[in-house]
Design an enzyme around this catalytic site. Structure first.
Site, PDB file in Angstrom:
ATOM      1  N   PRO A  16       0.823  -1.201   0.000  1.00  9.57           N
ATOM      2  CA  PRO A  16       0.000   0.000   0.000  1.00  9.57           C
ATOM      3  C   PRO A  16       0.861   1.257   0.000  1.00  9.57           C
ATOM      4  O   PRO A  16       1.605   1.503   0.940  1.00  9.57           O
ATOM      5  CB  PRO A  16      -0.786  -0.099   1.309  1.00  9.57           C
ATOM      6  N   GLU A  17       0.804   2.002  -1.062  1.00  9.90           N
ATOM      7  CA  GLU A  17       1.467   3.295  -1.109  1.00  9.90           C
ATOM      8  C   GLU A  17       0.385   4.352  -1.289  1.00  9.90           C
ATOM      9  O   GLU A  17      -0.799   4.053  -1.224  1.00  9.90           O
ATOM     10  CB  GLU A  17       2.484   3.327  -2.257  1.00  9.90           C
TER      11      GLU A  17
END
Length: 305
Positions: A16-17
């Site tokens: 998750p960015e």
DNA sequence: CCCGATTCCTGTAGGC
DNA sequence: TGCCTACAGGAATCGG
């Protein structure tokens, strides 16, 4: 044509960015806004640090969700009582499930939600269909979860007070000026500089390498030796990479939410990240790798100066 | 202050 | 085949 792709660690593991958290916020907004959290179940007391369980319950339970948004890589969920703040860390997932029972290992928190209009739902058959359970799963436990009461100044919160600008909420010119001014006299490598959340948020290890490739700047260059003109190109590259990944990550996220989270994230089109020794897509020279601050860094020696 | 190294954690890959 | 080690990441923290 150079197309950024959703982030994985090269083995298909979903990371998750900023783009993925943005997609998560959009999806939750669509699905949950106006619904009501009825329960928060903790299967462990701490992730990266202890979770204030009472504060989190007090902020969420019993009032409609009136706002869901993102700041940096944090997801925020607000009711009239307060705001929950969640970070997915490296391996975190927030999966929408039908039931309150953990189905994956490392499920740490389960939010029970009664979606909007559910009081009118029939009692039989699909009577429970409008209830949904958000499972917070995080094998490596780099995630974080806390909450603050209504009225708290979030910009003064320890997790937010030192954060730089949102790269997609400012113009390329503004971002370039900001980075250039902040970098004067700094000897830190430009890659570490743009990964520093105090300078600009949302640029992780993968997108840092990708942005610098697009901008034609070597990651090891001292931040203070990057020119104003180059920061102009870099700012636009950061925005381009993140914006394109939001599109691609959105697709990935829908698969992710509705299946097991890894679907669609294997077919990557990253330009340099994880491509050591493979040919550069621009010049066909070899992609090189170095370690910097104990992080893998990828670049093309010919395209990046 | 500035900057690089280290720490947290677990699953996976690769070497032998 | 199984054991062992290295590595992945964000952000806090430590020490020079």
């Amino acid at each position: 044509m150079i197309t950024p792709a959703p982030a994985t660690d090269g083995r298909g593991f979903f990371m998750p960015e900023l783009p993925e958290v943005e997609c998560l916020a959009r999806a939750l907004r669509e699905e949950m806004l106006g619904g009501q959290v009825t329960s928060v179940t903790f299967l462990r007391k701490d992730l990266r640090e202890a979770m204030p369980m009472d504060v989190i319950r007090a902020a969420l339970v019993g009032a409609p969700l009136r706002r869901v948004w993102r700041r940096s890589k944090y997801l925020l969920m607000e009711t009239e009582y307060g705001t929950a703040i969640l970070h997915l860390g490296m391996s975190g997932q927030l999966l929408s499930m039908d039931g309150p029972t953990p189905v994956k290992t490392h499920t740490h928190v389960i939010f029970g939600l009664k979606r909007k209009g559910s009081s009118a739902a029939p009692q039989n058959d699909d009577g429970g269909a409008r209830n949904v359970y958000l499972h917070f799963i995080d094998p490596r436990r780099f995630g974080r979860l806390t909450a603050v009461p209504a009225g708290t100044d979030l910009s003064a919160h320890p997790w937010f007070k030192d954060l730089g600008p949102e790269p997609l909420d400012v113009t390329g010119e503004a971002l370039a000026n900001h980075l250039w001014q902040a970098s004067r006299g700094r000897s830190v490598a430009v890659k570490a500089f743009i990964m520093n959340g105090a300078m600009v948020v949302g640029v992780g290890n993968i997108y840092a390498s990708e942005s610098l490739f697009l901008a034609g700047i070597r990651p090891a260059r001292a931040a203070g030796r990057v020119t104003r003109v180059e920061y102009g190109v870099l700012a636009e590259s950061i925005q381009k990479v993140l914006a394109a990944a939001i599109g691609a990550g959105g697709t990935s996220f829908r698969d992710y939410l509705h299946s097991d989270g890894s679907e669609g994230s294997y077919a990557l089109q990253l330009n340099v990240y994880g491509r050591t020794g493979q040919v550069c897509r621009k010049c066909l020279g070899p992609v090189r790798e170095m370690r910097h601050s104990n992080r893998a860094t990828f670049f093309c020696g010919a395209c990046q100066k």
